[in-house]
Design a protein around this motif. Structure first.
Motif, PDB file in Angstrom:
ATOM      1  N   ALA A 137       0.791  -1.239   0.000  1.00 43.47           N
ATOM      2  CA  ALA A 137       0.000   0.000   0.000  1.00 43.47           C
ATOM      3  C   ALA A 137       0.820   1.283   0.000  1.00 43.47           C
ATOM      4  CB  ALA A 137      -0.935  -0.012   1.209  1.00 43.47           C
ATOM      5  N   ARG A 138       2.156   1.169  -0.136  1.00 47.00           N
ATOM      6  CA  ARG A 138       2.957   2.408  -0.100  1.00 47.00           C
ATOM      7  C   ARG A 138       3.421   2.829  -1.495  1.00 47.00           C
ATOM      8  NH1 ARG A 138       3.185   3.760   4.953  1.00 47.00           N
ATOM      9  NH2 ARG A 138       2.722   2.079   6.421  1.00 47.00           N
ATOM     10  N   GLY A 139       3.047   2.040  -2.495  1.00 49.67           N
ATOM     11  CA  GLY A 139       3.451   2.353  -3.867  1.00 49.67           C
ATOM     12  C   GLY A 139       2.412   3.193  -4.587  1.00 49.67           C
ATOM     13  N   ALA A 152     -14.898 -11.716   3.493  1.00 53.83           N
ATOM     14  CA  ALA A 152     -14.414 -12.870   4.268  1.00 53.83           C
ATOM     15  C   ALA A 152     -12.894 -12.902   4.408  1.00 53.83           C
ATOM     16  CB  ALA A 152     -14.923 -14.175   3.635  1.00 53.83           C
ATOM     17  N   VAL A 153     -12.299 -11.755   4.668  1.00 58.90           N
ATOM     18  CA  VAL A 153     -10.840 -11.689   4.801  1.00 58.90           C
ATOM     19  C   VAL A 153     -10.432 -11.422   6.251  1.00 58.90           C
ATOM     20  CG1 VAL A 153      -8.744 -10.464   4.068  1.00 58.90           C
ATOM     21  CG2 VAL A 153     -10.522 -10.988   2.396  1.00 58.90           C
ATOM     22  N   ALA A 154     -11.119 -10.499   6.931  1.00 57.32           N
ATOM     23  CA  ALA A 154     -10.794 -10.162   8.331  1.00 57.32           C
ATOM     24  C   ALA A 154     -11.956  -9.363   8.906  1.00 57.32           C
ATOM     25  CB  ALA A 154      -9.514  -9.337   8.369  1.00 57.32           C
ATOM     26  N   GLY A 155     -11.940  -9.167  10.224  1.00 53.15           N
ATOM     27  CA  GLY A 155     -12.939  -8.313  10.868  1.00 53.15           C
ATOM     28  C   GLY A 155     -12.760  -6.869  10.398  1.00 53.15           C
ATOM     29  N   LEU A 156     -13.794  -6.060  10.624  1.00 51.17           N
ATOM     30  CA  LEU A 156     -13.807  -4.702  10.071  1.00 51.17           C
ATOM     31  C   LEU A 156     -12.595  -3.856  10.486  1.00 51.17           C
ATOM     32  CD1 LEU A 156     -15.393  -2.733   8.316  1.00 51.17           C
ATOM     33  CD2 LEU A 156     -16.643  -2.017  10.358  1.00 51.17           C
ATOM     34  N   GLU A 157     -12.151  -4.011  11.724  1.00 58.48           N
ATOM     35  CA  GLU A 157     -11.041  -3.175  12.216  1.00 58.48           C
ATOM     36  C   GLU A 157      -9.753  -3.428  11.410  1.00 58.48           C
ATOM     37  OE1 GLU A 157     -10.325  -3.797  16.348  1.00 58.48           O
ATOM     38  OE2 GLU A 157      -8.732  -2.288  16.413  1.00 58.48           O
ATOM     39  N   ILE A 158      -9.428  -4.714  11.215  1.00 59.18           N
ATOM     40  CA  ILE A 158      -8.223  -5.068  10.457  1.00 59.18           C
ATOM     41  C   ILE A 158      -8.427  -4.791   8.969  1.00 59.18           C
ATOM     42  CG2 ILE A 158      -6.792  -7.027   9.713  1.00 59.18           C
ATOM     43  CD1 ILE A 158      -7.021  -8.171  12.515  1.00 59.18           C
ATOM     44  N   LEU A 159      -9.614  -5.125   8.497  1.00 57.13           N
ATOM     45  CA  LEU A 159      -9.926  -4.945   7.072  1.00 57.13           C
ATOM     46  C   LEU A 159      -9.810  -3.479   6.650  1.00 57.13           C
ATOM     47  CD1 LEU A 159     -10.760  -6.895   4.896  1.00 57.13           C
ATOM     48  CD2 LEU A 159     -13.140  -6.351   5.370  1.00 57.13           C
ATOM     49  N   ALA A 160     -10.265  -2.591   7.542  1.00 54.75           N
ATOM     50  CA  ALA A 160     -10.190  -1.161   7.235  1.00 54.75           C
ATOM     51  C   ALA A 160      -8.734  -0.739   7.054  1.00 54.75           C
ATOM     52  CB  ALA A 160     -10.833  -0.353   8.363  1.00 54.75           C
ATOM     53  N   GLU A 161      -7.853  -1.311   7.864  1.00 55.21           N
ATOM     54  CA  GLU A 161      -6.433  -0.959   7.739  1.00 55.21           C
ATOM     55  C   GLU A 161      -5.838  -1.484   6.423  1.00 55.21           C
ATOM     56  OE1 GLU A 161      -4.206  -1.306  11.314  1.00 55.21           O
ATOM     57  OE2 GLU A 161      -2.300  -0.845  10.319  1.00 55.21           O
ATOM     58  N   TYR A 162      -6.325  -2.633   5.965  1.00 55.17           N
ATOM     59  CA  TYR A 162      -5.883  -3.144   4.658  1.00 55.17           C
ATOM     60  C   TYR A 162      -6.419  -2.253   3.527  1.00 55.17           C
ATOM     61  CZ  TYR A 162      -4.945  -7.824   6.783  1.00 55.17           C
ATOM     62  OH  TYR A 162      -4.494  -8.874   7.530  1.00 55.17           O
ATOM     63  N   ALA A 163      -7.708  -1.881   3.636  1.00 54.22           N
ATOM     64  CA  ALA A 163      -8.405  -1.287   2.485  1.00 54.22           C
ATOM     65  C   ALA A 163      -8.270   0.225   2.364  1.00 54.22           C
ATOM     66  CB  ALA A 163      -9.900  -1.648   2.567  1.00 54.22           C
ATOM     67  N   MET A 164      -8.437   0.953   3.480  1.00 50.66           N
ATOM     68  CA  MET A 164      -8.559   2.414   3.392  1.00 50.66           C
ATOM     69  C   MET A 164      -7.365   3.117   2.731  1.00 50.66           C
ATOM     70  SD  MET A 164     -11.545   3.332   4.291  1.00 50.66           S
ATOM     71  CE  MET A 164     -11.279   5.092   4.421  1.00 50.66           C
ATOM     72  N   PRO A 165      -6.112   2.642   2.937  1.00 53.44           N
ATOM     73  CA  PRO A 165      -5.004   3.350   2.280  1.00 53.44           C
ATOM     74  C   PRO A 165      -5.141   3.394   0.762  1.00 53.44           C
ATOM     75  CG  PRO A 165      -4.168   1.892   3.997  1.00 53.44           C
ATOM     76  CD  PRO A 165      -5.631   1.578   3.843  1.00 53.44           C
ATOM     77  N   TYR A 166      -5.804   2.420   0.162  1.00 49.15           N
ATOM     78  CA  TYR A 166      -5.914   2.338  -1.305  1.00 49.15           C
ATOM     79  C   TYR A 166      -7.045   3.199  -1.881  1.00 49.15           C
ATOM     80  CZ  TYR A 166      -2.942  -1.875  -1.139  1.00 49.15           C
ATOM     81  OH  TYR A 166      -1.908  -2.761  -0.955  1.00 49.15           O
ATOM     82  N   VAL A 167      -7.983   3.635  -1.026  1.00 49.87           N
ATOM     83  CA  VAL A 167      -9.160   4.364  -1.536  1.00 49.87           C
ATOM     84  C   VAL A 167      -8.787   5.817  -1.802  1.00 49.87           C
ATOM     85  CG1 VAL A 167     -11.580   4.978  -1.066  1.00 49.87           C
ATOM     86  CG2 VAL A 167     -10.614   2.903  -0.046  1.00 49.87           C
TER      87      VAL A 167
END
Ligand code: SAM
Length: 237
Positions: A137-139, A152-167
């Motif tokens: 997510a740093r590129g 179905a990847v992770a709970g919302l708290e962890i998932l948000a950390e995966y997803a939000m940087p890309y939006v």
């Protein structure tokens, strides 16, 4: 044949989604290849045709009905596995520019073969990336997607950390969930990452309660996110 076209069309119509014969042809090919491949590589526990239709294809495409987007929008599906929900979304909206991401090499090989087959039936603009979301997510992809989703990847708290940087700012993180997860589970992290709950929808999919959180990106994600997998997991404990 996968299932009769009329059966699939009716199932989609219950959610006001129009399924064309061409799209059905693509879904049939998808289901057949998934079932065949699943005999040698474990991709899914859902293998009955009607279940694939509802729990994979329909469940994947419903969230886009609750989102406003323009032609040519970009969408990232994190932890896509056998392509859900991103690939069914692209079958319904071939103008979508899709990126599928997964950490697992076997899933990536399956997706590469599957998309080659699907392209013979329906136009698809798909990139496939083998990576962990938090490592990538740093590129140049940071802050670049209109829509980021994951199922179905992770709970919302962890998932948000995966997803939000890309939006991108003004874009959305679409988080489809089962009936047991609430927004409160990840709300403070979503806000810390620059998100705001724009919409919350509940619907019944053949007896299963489904929830959809539509999270708008209203501010940039602080540079320290996403943290490494080890730090994320430790912070969650
Ligand atoms: N989204 C698909 C679905 O709904 O059927 C697959 C769900 S499967 C339970 C979880 C997938 O997420 C696996 O394919 C796994 O390799 C992938 N995954 C888990 N954590 C990930 C991460 N941090 N980055 C990328 N992929 C991840």
């Amino acid at each position: 044949m996968f299932i009769p076209f009329e059966t699939a069309k009716e199932a989609f119509a219950e959610f006001n989604i129009n399924l064309t014969e061409k799209q059905f042809e693509a879904f049939s090919l998808y289901a057949e290849f998934l079932r065949e491949y699943n005999e040698k590589v474990n991709l899914t526990a859902i293998t009955e045709p009607e279940e694939i239709l509802v729990k994979h294809f329909l469940d994947s495409v419903i969230p886009l009905s609750y989102t406003e987007f323009e032609s040519g929008f970009t969408l990232l599906d994190i932890g896509t596995g056998a392509g859900f929900p991103g690939l069914p979304m692209a079958i319904m909206h071939p103008e979508l520019k899709l990126t599928l991401m997964d950490a697992n090499g076997k899933k990536i090989t399956f997706l590469t073969e599957l998309t080659e087959k699907l392209r013979k039936v329906i136009p698809l603009d798909v990139k496939i990336i083998k990576a962990r979301a938090e490592d990538f997510a740093r590129g140049e992809l940071r802050g670049s997607f209109d829509i980021v989703t994951a199922r179905a990847v992770a709970g919302l708290e962890i998932l948000a950390e995966y997803a939000m940087p890309y939006v991108k700012i003004g874009g959305v993180f679409l988080a489809p969930k089962g009936g047991s997860e609430s927004y409160e589970d990840g709300a403070s992290m979503v806000e810390e990452l620059g998100g705001d709950l724009a919409d919350f929808v509940e619907y019944n999919l053949n007896g299963d309660l489904r929830r959809l959180f539509v999270i708008e990106k209203i501010d940039i994600t602080p540079k320290k996110y996403p943290r490494s997998n080890a730090v994320i997991k430790k912070a969650k404990k």
